[in-house]
Scaffold this motif. Sequence first.
Motif, PDB file in Angstrom:
ATOM      1  N   LEU A 429       0.849  -1.207   0.000  1.00  0.00           N
ATOM      2  CA  LEU A 429       0.000   0.000   0.000  1.00  0.00           C
ATOM      3  C   LEU A 429       0.877   1.247   0.000  1.00  0.00           C
ATOM      4  CD1 LEU A 429      -2.605   1.683   0.444  1.00  0.00           C
ATOM      5  CD2 LEU A 429      -2.361   1.206   2.895  1.00  0.00           C
ATOM      6  N   MET A 430       1.911   1.250   0.870  1.00  0.00           N
ATOM      7  CA  MET A 430       2.742   2.456   1.022  1.00  0.00           C
ATOM      8  C   MET A 430       4.168   2.046   1.394  1.00  0.00           C
ATOM      9  SD  MET A 430       1.246   3.785   4.676  1.00  0.00           S
ATOM     10  CE  MET A 430       0.514   2.526   5.730  1.00  0.00           C
ATOM     11  N   ASP A 431       5.098   2.953   1.143  1.00  0.00           N
ATOM     12  CA  ASP A 431       6.493   2.738   1.551  1.00  0.00           C
ATOM     13  C   ASP A 431       6.499   2.438   3.048  1.00  0.00           C
ATOM     14  OD1 ASP A 431       7.651   5.539  -0.481  1.00  0.00           O
ATOM     15  OD2 ASP A 431       7.098   3.483  -1.036  1.00  0.00           O
ATOM     16  N   ASN A 432       7.372   1.501   3.467  1.00  0.00           N
ATOM     17  CA  ASN A 432       7.375   1.150   4.887  1.00  0.00           C
ATOM     18  C   ASN A 432       8.740   0.632   5.293  1.00  0.00           C
ATOM     19  OD1 ASN A 432       7.460  -1.751   4.286  1.00  0.00           O
ATOM     20  ND2 ASN A 432       5.360  -1.467   3.550  1.00  0.00           N
ATOM     21  N   PHE A 433       8.863   0.111   6.501  1.00  0.00           N
ATOM     22  CA  PHE A 433      10.140  -0.364   7.022  1.00  0.00           C
ATOM     23  C   PHE A 433      10.487  -1.681   6.351  1.00  0.00           C
ATOM     24  CE2 PHE A 433      13.623  -0.644   9.861  1.00  0.00           C
ATOM     25  CZ  PHE A 433      13.718  -1.964  10.314  1.00  0.00           C
ATOM     26  N   GLU A 434      11.465  -1.673   5.453  1.00  0.00           N
ATOM     27  CA  GLU A 434      11.825  -2.845   4.668  1.00  0.00           C
ATOM     28  C   GLU A 434      12.895  -3.670   5.379  1.00  0.00           C
ATOM     29  OE1 GLU A 434      10.451  -4.388   2.299  1.00  0.00           O
ATOM     30  OE2 GLU A 434      12.092  -5.810   2.038  1.00  0.00           O
ATOM     31  N   TRP A 435      12.588  -4.053   6.627  1.00  0.00           N
ATOM     32  CA  TRP A 435      13.445  -4.952   7.407  1.00  0.00           C
ATOM     33  C   TRP A 435      14.901  -4.500   7.438  1.00  0.00           C
ATOM     34  CZ3 TRP A 435       9.865  -7.108  10.033  1.00  0.00           C
ATOM     35  CH2 TRP A 435       8.657  -7.487   9.454  1.00  0.00           C
ATOM     36  N   ALA A 436      15.841  -5.350   7.104  1.00  0.00           N
ATOM     37  CA  ALA A 436      17.264  -4.984   7.220  1.00  0.00           C
ATOM     38  C   ALA A 436      17.650  -3.889   6.230  1.00  0.00           C
ATOM     39  CB  ALA A 436      18.131  -6.220   7.017  1.00  0.00           C
ATOM     40  N   THR A 440      15.406   2.407   2.908  1.00  0.00           N
ATOM     41  CA  THR A 440      16.162   2.689   1.673  1.00  0.00           C
ATOM     42  C   THR A 440      15.511   2.065   0.441  1.00  0.00           C
ATOM     43  OG1 THR A 440      17.518   0.696   1.942  1.00  0.00           O
ATOM     44  CG2 THR A 440      18.336   2.744   2.972  1.00  0.00           C
ATOM     45  N   GLU A 441      14.679   1.043   0.628  1.00  0.00           N
ATOM     46  CA  GLU A 441      14.009   0.409  -0.510  1.00  0.00           C
ATOM     47  C   GLU A 441      12.506   0.637  -0.353  1.00  0.00           C
ATOM     48  OE1 GLU A 441      17.250  -3.271  -0.897  1.00  0.00           O
ATOM     49  OE2 GLU A 441      15.095  -3.711  -0.870  1.00  0.00           O
ATOM     50  N   LYS A 442      11.902   1.195  -1.445  1.00  0.00           N
ATOM     51  CA  LYS A 442      10.478   1.601  -1.407  1.00  0.00           C
ATOM     52  C   LYS A 442       9.647   0.648  -2.257  1.00  0.00           C
ATOM     53  CE  LYS A 442      12.179   5.598   0.245  1.00  0.00           C
ATOM     54  NZ  LYS A 442      11.987   6.056   1.627  1.00  0.00           N
ATOM     55  N   TYR A 443       8.554   0.119  -1.702  1.00  0.00           N
ATOM     56  CA  TYR A 443       7.661  -0.772  -2.446  1.00  0.00           C
ATOM     57  C   TYR A 443       6.252  -0.200  -2.598  1.00  0.00           C
ATOM     58  CZ  TYR A 443      10.820  -4.823  -2.372  1.00  0.00           C
ATOM     59  OH  TYR A 443      11.880  -5.696  -2.576  1.00  0.00           O
ATOM     60  N   GLY A 444       6.018   1.004  -2.074  1.00  0.00           N
ATOM     61  CA  GLY A 444       4.643   1.494  -1.941  1.00  0.00           C
ATOM     62  C   GLY A 444       4.023   2.043  -3.207  1.00  0.00           C
ATOM     63  N   LEU A 445       2.698   1.931  -3.279  1.00  0.00           N
ATOM     64  CA  LEU A 445       1.886   2.639  -4.284  1.00  0.00           C
ATOM     65  C   LEU A 445       1.725   4.092  -3.821  1.00  0.00           C
ATOM     66  CD1 LEU A 445      -0.871  -0.085  -4.763  1.00  0.00           C
ATOM     67  CD2 LEU A 445       0.850   0.531  -6.460  1.00  0.00           C
ATOM     68  N   TYR A 446       1.871   4.293  -2.516  1.00  0.00           N
ATOM     69  CA  TYR A 446       1.895   5.645  -1.931  1.00  0.00           C
ATOM     70  C   TYR A 446       3.265   5.850  -1.290  1.00  0.00           C
ATOM     71  CZ  TYR A 446      -3.182   6.091  -2.375  1.00  0.00           C
ATOM     72  OH  TYR A 446      -4.459   6.203  -2.873  1.00  0.00           O
ATOM     73  N   SER A 447       3.773   7.073  -1.383  1.00  0.00           N
ATOM     74  CA  SER A 447       5.030   7.370  -0.710  1.00  0.00           C
ATOM     75  C   SER A 447       4.701   7.903   0.686  1.00  0.00           C
ATOM     76  CB  SER A 447       5.823   8.412  -1.488  1.00  0.00           C
ATOM     77  OG  SER A 447       5.372   9.701  -1.139  1.00  0.00           O
ATOM     78  N   VAL A 448       5.652   7.741   1.599  1.00  0.00           N
ATOM     79  CA  VAL A 448       5.489   8.246   2.968  1.00  0.00           C
ATOM     80  C   VAL A 448       6.711   9.109   3.262  1.00  0.00           C
ATOM     81  CG1 VAL A 448       5.303   7.631   5.421  1.00  0.00           C
ATOM     82  CG2 VAL A 448       4.215   6.188   3.682  1.00  0.00           C
ATOM     83  N   ASN A 449       6.481  10.304   3.833  1.00  0.00           N
ATOM     84  CA  ASN A 449       7.604  11.164   4.208  1.00  0.00           C
ATOM     85  C   ASN A 449       8.021  10.853   5.642  1.00  0.00           C
ATOM     86  OD1 ASN A 449       9.412  13.073   4.926  1.00  0.00           O
ATOM     87  ND2 ASN A 449       8.213  14.838   4.199  1.00  0.00           N
ATOM     88  N   PHE A 450       9.076  10.068   5.787  1.00  0.00           N
ATOM     89  CA  PHE A 450       9.514   9.606   7.105  1.00  0.00           C
ATOM     90  C   PHE A 450      10.268  10.690   7.866  1.00  0.00           C
ATOM     91  CE2 PHE A 450       7.939   5.426   6.755  1.00  0.00           C
ATOM     92  CZ  PHE A 450       8.090   5.025   5.438  1.00  0.00           C
ATOM     93  N   ASP A 451      10.509  11.854   7.208  1.00  0.00           N
ATOM     94  CA  ASP A 451      11.157  12.974   7.917  1.00  0.00           C
ATOM     95  C   ASP A 451      10.128  13.871   8.580  1.00  0.00           C
ATOM     96  OD1 ASP A 451      13.442  13.141   5.141  1.00  0.00           O
ATOM     97  OD2 ASP A 451      13.637  12.080   7.074  1.00  0.00           O
ATOM     98  N   ASP A 452       8.863  13.637   8.238  1.00  0.00           N
ATOM     99  CA  ASP A 452       7.784  14.469   8.779  1.00  0.00           C
ATOM    100  C   ASP A 452       7.061  13.679   9.867  1.00  0.00           C
ATOM    101  OD1 ASP A 452       5.194  16.527   7.285  1.00  0.00           O
ATOM    102  OD2 ASP A 452       5.270  15.603   9.276  1.00  0.00           O
ATOM    103  N   THR A 458       1.571  10.262   0.106  1.00  0.00           N
ATOM    104  CA  THR A 458       1.309  10.888  -1.199  1.00  0.00           C
ATOM    105  C   THR A 458       1.198   9.814  -2.268  1.00  0.00           C
ATOM    106  OG1 THR A 458       2.734  12.709  -0.486  1.00  0.00           O
ATOM    107  CG2 THR A 458       2.129  12.640  -2.823  1.00  0.00           C
ATOM    108  N   SER A 459       0.130   9.838  -3.055  1.00  0.00           N
ATOM    109  CA  SER A 459      -0.046   8.793  -4.073  1.00  0.00           C
ATOM    110  C   SER A 459       0.984   8.954  -5.184  1.00  0.00           C
ATOM    111  CB  SER A 459      -1.456   8.867  -4.672  1.00  0.00           C
ATOM    112  OG  SER A 459      -1.583  10.014  -5.460  1.00  0.00           O
TER     113      SER A 459
END
Length: 480
Positions: A429-436, A440-452, A458-459
Amino acid sequence: CKEATCATNQTFPNYFKFGVATASYQVEGAWNEDGKGENIWDHLCHTNPDFVDDRSNGDIACDSYHKYKDDVAMLKDLGVDFYRFSLSWSRLIPLGLAGSPVNQAGIDYYKNLIQELVNNNIEPLVTIFHWDLPETLQEYGGFPNPESEEHFAYYARVVFENFGDSVKYWLTFNEPLQTCHEGYGIGFTAPGYKSSGLAEYKCTHTLIKAHARAYHVYDEEFRTQQQGYVGIAPDTYWYEPASGSVSDQEAAERALQFTYGWFANPIFNGNYPSVMIERIDERSKLQGFASSRLPKFTDEEVEYIKGTHDFLAINAYSTLYVQAKEEEVDTAVISYDSDLNVDTFFDDSWEESASSWLRVVPWGMRKLLNWLSKTYNHPEIFITENGVSDTGGLNDDRRINYYREYLSNVLEAILDDGVNVTRYTAWSLMDNFEWARGYTEKYGLYSVNFDDPGRPRTSKASASYYSSVISSKCLVDNCE
Ligand SMILES: OC[C@H]1O[C@@H](OCCN2CCN(CCCN3c4ccccc4C=Cc4ccccc43)CC2)[C@H](O)[C@@H](O)[C@@H]1O
């Protein structure tokens, strides 16, 4: 697309359902809020931050614990039929131990999430275990400890009891191969143990029995009044023989049996795949073991485990070429890889992703679906994960191409090969914590701003593409 522009060979059957997936540790955050217990990923990230590429963790992640209504709004915008998410064992049962206290705040969180989905006409598809084992259970030895079967059965009963009136589709385990091989074999994932060919076989032995226990608990105590379905989601590559030689073809089949058959054979056909039993028995004897490193199921256990499925599920991302390998003469080498004894490699021409283990090979999906159908007697098949990584950006055309090509191969498997695939789930669904790999690796259909701190979503272009596929049920890109 307007129906007129969609050729029949590009249109999914009406019964076909589309979804997206996430997992608790990767999106929820609130790692120690409202009574949640510590799990092995909390513990690993806090005690060994270098294990994760960017030294990040899931303390906050996408903050879905607080933002789940935003998540459901995104699901609504996408138009998905269902949402696959996982339950945090230590949020529900902080110590994880059978008979230990249940955390009501955890129950309430998932009831609220499920209610929000039901209110929006989105079906929940729940993964009971997606790698975030309660730390206390790991201190008891984790899944290699046979007692884990009891703890999992208690956990399964708690979740069927509390959520089974609304949840009709259950997956007991996500990727048991990674849980055991990467968790206890090669140390790529928590708890990071390297006991390949030893503890990892104890891990899967317990895990398969735990799955069967949960299935029978559902069957005997909940199915009559809840009328749901229970499965398990193993993962594998499509393994393509590097040449037409018999040895390469045998190597490819062996790789499929050692990865997917490891779990599916006990559950669908009975017992571990014979090629696993034979090879590990033989090498164990050569290595001087009194008994095989692969534990044995008793005849009663084989019968108890066989048939514990209401559908077949598969997480599939990529393809590998397989070559037969000279016998590992050094019998002192004890490892899953030397038991399997094959060489695998990518074709250099295959498009890369942001993940070292994932190349874009759409035709492998069609071949894998045909192999699954043939090997497990034409079951109903759910694709419970499929997707591709990049390093970020909203104009993710390569993700759109990945989905179009892979979905086209799924459709060919259905329409041309008669494979009974009924669901497809995009990871994620969205960028998330990709384990190890951290963030750094994004799989999401939505992006997530992890600095905010607000973790705004954001789609991406792929979200628009996927929602047009869902609404039109067709793949042509020129949907006006
Ligand atoms: O990852 C995306 C999502 O998918 C799922 O993991 C997906 C499950 N992935 C997790 C990562 N895993 C990679 C290890 C395999 N690997 C290696 C094995 C041994 C030594 C070195 C290696 C390095 C690179 C390799 C190259 C070529 C082949 C195999 C390689 C593959 C399965 C999971 O369900 C989600 O939570 C997750 O977010």
